[in-house]
Design a protein around this motif. Structure first.
Motif, PDB file in Angstrom:
ATOM      1  N   ASP A  20       0.845  -1.197   0.000  1.00 28.85           N
ATOM      2  CA  ASP A  20       0.000   0.000   0.000  1.00 28.85           C
ATOM      3  C   ASP A  20       0.879   1.245   0.000  1.00 28.85           C
ATOM      4  N   GLY A  40      -1.057   4.568   0.896  1.00 28.31           N
ATOM      5  CA  GLY A  40      -1.330   4.688   2.326  1.00 28.31           C
ATOM      6  C   GLY A  40      -0.081   5.016   3.111  1.00 28.31           C
ATOM      7  N   ARG A  88     -10.055   0.823   0.470  1.00 31.78           N
ATOM      8  CA  ARG A  88      -9.071  -0.146  -0.005  1.00 31.78           C
ATOM      9  C   ARG A  88      -9.276  -1.498   0.686  1.00 31.78           C
ATOM     10  N   PRO A  98      -5.515  -2.167   3.166  1.00 34.08           N
ATOM     11  CA  PRO A  98      -4.760  -0.948   3.480  1.00 34.08           C
ATOM     12  C   PRO A  98      -3.542  -1.252   4.340  1.00 34.08           C
ATOM     13  N   LEU A  99      -2.651  -0.283   4.405  1.00 34.59           N
ATOM     14  CA  LEU A  99      -1.442  -0.436   5.219  1.00 34.59           C
ATOM     15  C   LEU A  99      -1.794  -0.751   6.664  1.00 34.59           C
TER      16      LEU A  99
END
Length: 459
Positions: free
Chosen positions: A196, A199, A247, A250-251
């Motif tokens: 990501d 992010g 997303r 995500p991170l």
């Protein structure tokens, strides 16, 4: 070579990497006045060299796990040591503060991967009951670094030059690279999920903006820049929320903040560590610039804090089982903040034993504070959220270290200019960062004790 020998070699490799990273966060502090004189700047201006290192590690830590999955633990860990060694050589070769800051960024790139990938290598190689013992061995290396760092830094400055505080990493790193090449098992590249990047960029922009904003708020002609940077950091942080919600991977998942103690612990850690991180930066400067200590003497004076912190770790589990996290953190935060304010009372006439006692109290309380904060923040996370939570927590820790140095240095400058006395600048800076730490006690009062399982061993 048999399996046990390979495991032993791996632990020594990871411990050496952890030692280098931990050593480098403390060895610089006692050498700052000498480095500043050599580079032609004021000692307090050297804070940028520390912030550059910690901020780089904070921004790049989340990528370490993905890199290991994508390119293999062995290859990435070798690269991390190599980059760290090259960064150390560049630091020793710096002739200006700007060159040193750039070199510290390079060093931080390598340092950001040393501990997380080393821990991952151990997790993938050592199984069962041996894993706990393995982590215990690695943690010892992390404890030894801060103990010997200030004294070693002071000794290098007096016995040779400040350049050796970076050159010491070269032989350790070279041996580490040879050992990694020989002992770490080869891995094939895997199809890791997409990283990501967007992010990570948003959160990195947030941290960078906040850190830069703290460096410039007290000069009237730069207040506008500081306000703009704060606003940019806040917008970047808010922008991450809808981004992460849309997303798939995500991170950092927003579900992390569904665990109430994680949110409380994260904010409490950030606020509390600002004061705790300012102390290792400010105390050696106070001792050398105002109290007349040599670099080696100021390094030796930091030993009571480090040793007391090591001894105090064994008290944490029984105290928390007896009083609970909320009461323990409330009282212990008051001790940490009070001891930081106590540094403001130190003058040339203060007996040596009193200085040592204040440092020991701070070291013991601060060590227990870190362990308790770490535990209460991460304990309630689910298994699937543990990795992301630990990574975000590491980012916040590094961010707080940089903010502590920036805020502490800025406060000394401001109060020194207002009072025309550097000694008063240090006193008021200690009072302010101590009060910030005391304020985190109000945050820890929000801990939901029922959601935390009391520790059965060490925290």
């Amino acid at each position: 070579m048999n399996k046990n020998s390979t495991h032993t070699a791996l632990l020594w490799i990871v411990a050496a990497g952890f030692f280098m990273q931990a050593l480098d966060t403390t060895i610089v502090n006692t050498a700052l006045p000498s480095m500043a004189h050599s580079l032609g700047v004021k000692p307090l201006a050297m804070q940028s060299a520390i912030v550059a290192y910690t901020l780089t590690m904070a921004m790049l830590t989340p990528a370490s796990g993905w890199l290991a999955d994508r390119f293999g633990t062995r290859r990435v860990y070798f690269s991390a040591i190599l980059i760290f060694v090259l960064g150390s050589l560049c630091c020793a070769s710096a002739h200006t503060l700007g060159q040193l800051v750039i070199a510290r960024v390079l060093q931080g790139v390598g340092g950001s991967m040393l501990l997380p990938i080393g821990r991952l290598a151990v997790l993938r190689t050592v199984r069962g009951e041996q894993y706990v013992s393995a982590l215990a061995m690695i943690s010892i290396a992390g404890q030894v670094g801060p103990i010997v760092g200030p004294t070693l830094g002071g000794w290098f400055v007096e016995a040779a030059t400040w350049h050796w505080i970076f050159l010491i990493n070269v032989p350790i790193g070279l041996v580490g690279m040879v050992a990694v090449h020989r002992y770490l098992p080869r891995e094939t590249e895997s199809s890791a999920p997409p990283f990501d990047l967007a992010g990570c960029a948003l959160l990195s922009l947030c941290m960078l903006a906040f850190s830069l904003a703290v460096d410039v708020p007290f000069e009237s002609h730069r207040v506008g820049w500081s306000s703009g940077l704060f606003l940019l950091g806040f917008v970047a942080m808010l922008a991450y929320v809808p981004y992460a919600r849309r997303r798939r991977d995500p991170l950092f998942k927003l579900s992390l903040f569904g665990e109430p103690n994680f949110s409380v612990g994260l904010i409490g850690n950030l606020v509390c560590r600002i004061g705790s991180s300012a102390v290792p930066f400010l105390v050696p400067l106070l001792m050398q610039l105002e109290l007349g200590y040599t670099p080696l003497q100021s390094g030796l004076m930091m030993l009571p804090a480090a040793l007391a912190g090591t001894v105090a770790k064994r008290w944490i589990a029984p105290l928390i089982r007896r009083y609970g996290y909320d009461m323990f953190l409330l009282f212990n935060t008051l001790v940490v903040g009070g001891s930081i304010v106590g540094f403001a009372l130190i003058t040339r006439d203060t007996p040596l034993v009193v200085e040592a006692v204040i440092l020991a109290i701070f070291g013991a309380a601060n060590s227990m504070q870190f362990a308790a904060m770490n535990s209460v923040t991460l304990k309630g996370l689910s298994h699937e959220d543990a990795g992301g939570g630990n990574s975000l927590f590491s980012m916040v820790q590094m961010l707080a270290m940089g903010l502590g140095v920036s805020i502490g240095g800025a406060l000394v400058k401001v109060f020194s200019e207002q009072s025309s006395a550097t000694a008063m600048g240090f006193r008021m800076a200690f009072v302010c960062v101590g009060v910030i730490t005391l304020g985190s006690a109000l945050i820890f009062r929000q801990i939901k004790e029922a959601a935390v399982v009391a520790p059965q061993g060490t925290v």
